[in-house]
Design a protein around this motif. Structure first.
Motif, PDB file in Angstrom:
ATOM      1  N   TRP A  58       9.121 -75.034 100.735  1.00 28.73           N
ATOM      2  CA  TRP A  58      10.465 -74.507 100.986  1.00 28.73           C
ATOM      3  C   TRP A  58      10.874 -74.791 102.422  1.00 28.73           C
ATOM      4  O   TRP A  58      10.173 -74.458 103.371  1.00 28.73           O
ATOM      5  CB  TRP A  58      10.490 -73.010 100.717  1.00 28.73           C
ATOM      6  CG  TRP A  58      11.790 -72.345 101.034  1.00 28.73           C
ATOM      7  CD1 TRP A  58      12.022 -71.462 102.037  1.00 28.73           C
ATOM      8  CD2 TRP A  58      13.028 -72.495 100.346  1.00 28.73           C
ATOM      9  NE1 TRP A  58      13.325 -71.054 102.015  1.00 28.73           N
ATOM     10  CE2 TRP A  58      13.973 -71.677 100.989  1.00 28.73           C
ATOM     11  CE3 TRP A  58      13.437 -73.248  99.255  1.00 28.73           C
ATOM     12  CZ2 TRP A  58      15.296 -71.587 100.575  1.00 28.73           C
ATOM     13  CZ3 TRP A  58      14.752 -73.161  98.839  1.00 28.73           C
ATOM     14  CH2 TRP A  58      15.659 -72.341  99.490  1.00 28.73           C
ATOM     15  N   PHE A 104      11.593 -67.347  90.882  1.00 26.66           N
ATOM     16  CA  PHE A 104      10.692 -67.384  92.030  1.00 26.66           C
ATOM     17  C   PHE A 104       9.951 -66.065  92.084  1.00 26.66           C
ATOM     18  O   PHE A 104      10.556 -64.997  92.040  1.00 26.66           O
ATOM     19  CB  PHE A 104      11.449 -67.613  93.343  1.00 26.66           C
ATOM     20  CG  PHE A 104      10.524 -67.770  94.514  1.00 26.66           C
ATOM     21  CD1 PHE A 104       9.865 -68.961  94.735  1.00 26.66           C
ATOM     22  CD2 PHE A 104      10.286 -66.716  95.374  1.00 26.66           C
ATOM     23  CE1 PHE A 104       8.987 -69.107  95.800  1.00 26.66           C
ATOM     24  CE2 PHE A 104       9.417 -66.844  96.440  1.00 26.66           C
ATOM     25  CZ  PHE A 104       8.764 -68.047  96.653  1.00 26.66           C
ATOM     26  N   ASP A 105       8.621 -66.131  92.149  1.00 24.80           N
ATOM     27  CA  ASP A 105       7.774 -64.949  92.203  1.00 24.80           C
ATOM     28  C   ASP A 105       7.326 -64.742  93.648  1.00 24.80           C
ATOM     29  O   ASP A 105       6.593 -65.567  94.203  1.00 24.80           O
ATOM     30  CB  ASP A 105       6.563 -65.135  91.281  1.00 24.80           C
ATOM     31  CG  ASP A 105       5.689 -63.895  91.198  1.00 24.80           C
ATOM     32  OD1 ASP A 105       5.983 -62.898  91.886  1.00 24.80           O
ATOM     33  OD2 ASP A 105       4.709 -63.925  90.430  1.00 24.80           O
ATOM     34  N   ASP A 106       7.773 -63.645  94.260  1.00 16.07           N
ATOM     35  CA  ASP A 106       7.425 -63.365  95.654  1.00 16.07           C
ATOM     36  C   ASP A 106       5.923 -63.160  95.833  1.00 16.07           C
ATOM     37  O   ASP A 106       5.351 -63.582  96.834  1.00 16.07           O
ATOM     38  CB  ASP A 106       8.165 -62.122  96.154  1.00 16.07           C
ATOM     39  CG  ASP A 106       9.652 -62.367  96.313  1.00 16.07           C
ATOM     40  OD1 ASP A 106      10.040 -63.516  96.592  1.00 16.07           O
ATOM     41  OD2 ASP A 106      10.428 -61.404  96.159  1.00 16.07           O
ATOM     42  N   GLY A 137      15.449 -67.857  95.878  1.00 17.42           N
ATOM     43  CA  GLY A 137      15.699 -66.876  94.831  1.00 17.42           C
ATOM     44  C   GLY A 137      16.428 -67.504  93.665  1.00 17.42           C
ATOM     45  O   GLY A 137      17.024 -68.581  93.790  1.00 17.42           O
ATOM     46  N   LEU A 160       6.155 -71.884  98.209  1.00 19.31           N
ATOM     47  CA  LEU A 160       6.783 -71.516  99.473  1.00 19.31           C
ATOM     48  C   LEU A 160       6.440 -72.502 100.587  1.00 19.31           C
ATOM     49  O   LEU A 160       7.212 -72.662 101.528  1.00 19.31           O
ATOM     50  CB  LEU A 160       6.381 -70.092  99.870  1.00 19.31           C
ATOM     51  CG  LEU A 160       7.282 -69.389 100.869  1.00 19.31           C
ATOM     52  CD1 LEU A 160       8.723 -69.348 100.389  1.00 19.31           C
ATOM     53  CD2 LEU A 160       6.795 -67.981 101.136  1.00 19.31           C
ATOM     54  N   GLN A 182       4.330 -66.530  95.393  1.00 18.87           N
ATOM     55  CA  GLN A 182       5.026 -67.487  96.257  1.00 18.87           C
ATOM     56  C   GLN A 182       5.205 -68.838  95.579  1.00 18.87           C
ATOM     57  O   GLN A 182       5.037 -69.892  96.182  1.00 18.87           O
ATOM     58  CB  GLN A 182       4.305 -67.634  97.598  1.00 18.87           C
ATOM     59  CG  GLN A 182       4.269 -66.352  98.381  1.00 18.87           C
ATOM     60  CD  GLN A 182       3.657 -66.518  99.749  1.00 18.87           C
ATOM     61  OE1 GLN A 182       3.049 -67.535 100.070  1.00 18.87           O
ATOM     62  NE2 GLN A 182       3.820 -65.507 100.581  1.00 18.87           N
ATOM     63  N   LEU A 195      14.865 -66.797 102.136  1.00 21.15           N
ATOM     64  CA  LEU A 195      13.854 -66.933 101.091  1.00 21.15           C
ATOM     65  C   LEU A 195      14.490 -67.482  99.821  1.00 21.15           C
ATOM     66  O   LEU A 195      15.651 -67.212  99.538  1.00 21.15           O
ATOM     67  CB  LEU A 195      13.212 -65.572 100.800  1.00 21.15           C
ATOM     68  CG  LEU A 195      12.353 -65.006 101.923  1.00 21.15           C
ATOM     69  CD1 LEU A 195      11.902 -63.595 101.588  1.00 21.15           C
ATOM     70  CD2 LEU A 195      11.145 -65.899 102.153  1.00 21.15           C
TER      71      LEU A 195
END
Length: 101
Positions: A32, A8-10, A39, A29, A13, A37
């Motif tokens: 989600w 998962f790339d913050d 991960g 996201l 997103q 969050l």
């Protein structure tokens, strides 16, 4: 479906979920619905829609049993009886002092 988040790339997103059969599905996201969050390594439950994972939740886990409580040795216990005795004595003294006035 059941799967696991493998990345998962913050910043973007977006992430990828690997399902039980080894297939990989993208999610973002917006889809989600879990706690916190997302991960890597997180087990998830999700639905597929147009090849993308949507309605992504944390996977349900079985309720865990409570751990057995180990009693403390007497010398490690707080001295609560002494405190209550002292508080009771203080109340008695205040009541008696109030009667003399």
């Amino acid at each position: 479906m059941i799967g696991e988040i493998i990345r998962f790339d913050d910043a973007e997103q977006q992430g990828t979920i690997r399902d039980e059969k080894g297939g990989e599905h993208a999610f973002d996201l917006v889809g989600w619905r879990g706690r916190g969050l997302p991960g890597p390594g997180l087990a998830v439950d999700f639905e597929l829609r147009d090849g993308r994972a949507v309605q992504v939740f944390n996977a349900r886990i079985k309720q865990q049993k409570a751990r057995r409580v180990v009693s403390m040795p007497p010398e490690a216990r707080p001295a609560t009886r002494k405190r209550w005795w002292l508080a009771g004595l203080a109340i008695v003294v205040l009541v008696l002092a109030g009667l003399w006035i």
